[in-house]
Design a protein around this motif. Structure first.
Motif, mmCIF file in Angstrom:
data_model
loop_
_atom_site.group_PDB
_atom_site.id
_atom_site.type_symbol
_atom_site.label_atom_id
_atom_site.label_comp_id
_atom_site.label_asym_id
_atom_site.label_seq_id
_atom_site.Cartn_x
_atom_site.Cartn_y
_atom_site.Cartn_z
ATOM 1 N N ILE A 137 15.588 -10.211 -3.998
ATOM 2 C CA ILE A 137 15.971 -10.005 -5.397
ATOM 3 C C ILE A 137 14.732 -9.806 -6.269
ATOM 4 C CG2 ILE A 137 16.886 -11.263 -7.410
ATOM 5 C CD1 ILE A 137 19.090 -12.261 -5.386
ATOM 6 N N ARG A 168 16.077 -6.428 -11.432
ATOM 7 C CA ARG A 168 16.506 -7.814 -11.232
ATOM 8 C C ARG A 168 15.499 -8.801 -11.802
ATOM 9 N NH1 ARG A 168 18.593 -6.533 -5.176
ATOM 10 N NH2 ARG A 168 20.233 -5.116 -5.843
ATOM 11 N N HIS A 171 23.618 -4.998 -10.053
ATOM 12 C CA HIS A 171 22.505 -5.936 -9.860
ATOM 13 C C HIS A 171 22.966 -7.380 -10.087
ATOM 14 C CE1 HIS A 171 19.234 -3.154 -9.144
ATOM 15 N NE2 HIS A 171 19.602 -2.431 -10.194
ATOM 16 N N MET A 222 22.948 -10.606 -7.361
ATOM 17 C CA MET A 222 22.307 -11.893 -7.648
ATOM 18 C C MET A 222 23.320 -13.033 -7.644
ATOM 19 S SD MET A 222 19.239 -11.031 -10.319
ATOM 20 C CE MET A 222 20.194 -10.144 -11.527
#
Length: 118
Positions: A19, A25, A57, A61
């Motif tokens: 990430i 990100r 995105h 996450m």
């Protein structure tokens, strides 16, 4: 997927560093580090990116356990996961300190935030 309360997921070290390898990100993490929680519409407006790209995105996450999401009516809000490990928070803090100060301020202080709240 349940938005009524925060989702509890364990953070995988490898996924966390994957990430961090993505600049979008990293910018999202800086936004959430400074603001605690933001609506999706605030995030994509502040980043000046298309909503579907930002949402993709955020989903990555969230699935990795870095972010938690909650729904409030029409809006979906994201924040760092409530069980975000201290070691990972320290890495994000160090990343923010090492970035160009102007870039961090531009991401955090963009006046577009809050536009989705009626």
């Amino acid at each position: 997927m349940h938005f009524g309360e925060y989702i509890c997921i364990m953070l995988d070290v490898g996924q966390f560093f994957d990430i961090l390898a993505d600049p979008t990100r990293r910018r999202i993490l800086l936004l959430l580090l400074k603001a605690r929680e933001r609506c999706v519409c605030e995030i994509f407006q502040m980043l000046e990116m298309p909503q579907p790209k930002v949402s993709r995105h955020l989903a990555v996450m969230r699935a990795a356990g870095v972010l938690a999401a909650r729904r409030d009516g029409t809006w979906v809000y994201y924040r760092l996961h409530p069980q975000f490990p201290l070691w990972a928070a320290r890495i994000i803090d160090a990343m923010a300190e090492g970035m160009d100060g102007d870039a961090v301020v531009a991401v955090v202080d963009n006046p577009a935030g809050g536009a989705c709240r009626a």
